[in-house]
Enzyme design. Sequence first.
Site, short mmCIF file in Angstrom:
data_model
loop_
_atom_site.label_atom_id
_atom_site.label_comp_id
_atom_site.label_asym_id
_atom_site.label_seq_id
_atom_site.Cartn_x
_atom_site.Cartn_y
_atom_site.Cartn_z
N GLY A 75 -34.51 -53.20 -32.51
CA GLY A 75 -33.09 -52.53 -32.44
C GLY A 75 -32.48 -52.82 -30.93
CG LEU A 76 -33.66 -52.59 -27.67
CD1 LEU A 76 -34.89 -52.22 -26.63
CD2 LEU A 76 -32.66 -51.46 -27.36
CB SER A 77 -29.50 -57.34 -29.78
OG SER A 77 -28.71 -56.46 -30.71
CD GLU A 114 -29.48 -63.03 -36.31
OE1 GLU A 114 -30.32 -62.94 -37.37
OE2 GLU A 114 -29.85 -62.78 -35.16
CG ASP A 168 -27.01 -56.84 -32.95
OD1 ASP A 168 -26.59 -55.74 -32.84
OD2 ASP A 168 -27.91 -56.99 -34.00
CD GLU A 178 -27.18 -49.07 -34.80
OE1 GLU A 178 -26.86 -49.95 -34.96
OE2 GLU A 178 -27.37 -48.24 -33.78
#
Length: 346
Positions: A108-110, A144, A156, A27
């Site tokens: 947190g799970l894209s 992004e 991601d 991370e």
Amino acid sequence: MSAFQELFGVEPEATASAPGRVNLLGEHTDYQGGFVLPTAIPQRITVSLSRNGTQEHVLHSASTDTTLRVLLGEKGKGFAPYVTGSLQLSGVQEGLNVLIEGKVPSGGLSSSAALEVATLRALRDLFNLDLDDVELALRGVQVEHRFVGVKCGVMDQMASSLANTNTMLLIDTRSLERRSVPFPAGAEVLVIDSGVPRRLAESGYNERRAQVEEAARILGVKELRDVQDSGVVEKLGSPLKERARHVVSENARVQQGLQADAAQFGQLMNASHASLRDDYQVSHPQVDELVNLLQAHPQVFGARMTGAGFGGAVVALVREGRAGQVARDVLAQYPRGKQLVPEAAT
């Protein structure tokens, strides 16, 4: 009649989908050229497209029953920039109807990467774009950076574009080399939403990136991935010392995880959470509470926050066949949480 035809009066010209991802180890290393170990989750986002012959895009999210209209060349608000950024970077010069279906839980799970990758896959089909899966992921990263305002790394979008639910995907985020890695034997993955929402562009994410970039500059390396002696980061002042220490130690944990059994891998996950909480300071008290409950469960090998932090989801490595039991036990003590991956990711 399809949902798309009900909304727009025509059938879609292209449809594509992409999964969310959960990261087991690695991370906040991907924007420092490090190593990551994500896997895809079962939940997916599907995007359907058709030309509409106008100078505006009509975007509809089925999960929120929201329609946005965005003129060509504008990025729009809400969820629109993830889509319009993908359109603009792909050279789309005509109005499109866009239907977004399915749901990857946020936090947190894209979910944003899944939306970008699904949109870009549909555009690739509609306009015959010469984009392979890696180039497609990198275009999502640019969405992004340029349209959303989050200076994310490549993990991601790479995971959403290339990973599956049966293995972990080891990615060298500098070279973009990758290979599938089996899950530790006798284990499966459980993901639980902490119930704490977050917004990356409004959080400390970009600040953390700036801090580790400054740490690398002071240490005279291109990226912290190049630090060979972890002791050198102790020469830095706070908070750069702590931020750099997390990145260097997290890269080492990914490498150690490649040969670890389930118990060892779990300990690496526990250490990762402690580092994210204390050195990188991107956790949250409620997330820590949930992680502590998971780590204390006898059927759990290890648990940590996952994603950029400041809220969102946690991931646990649990004994095979016990994910449902663990989730019920933990959520009885943490009722504001929600189980997100009810079956084994293996």
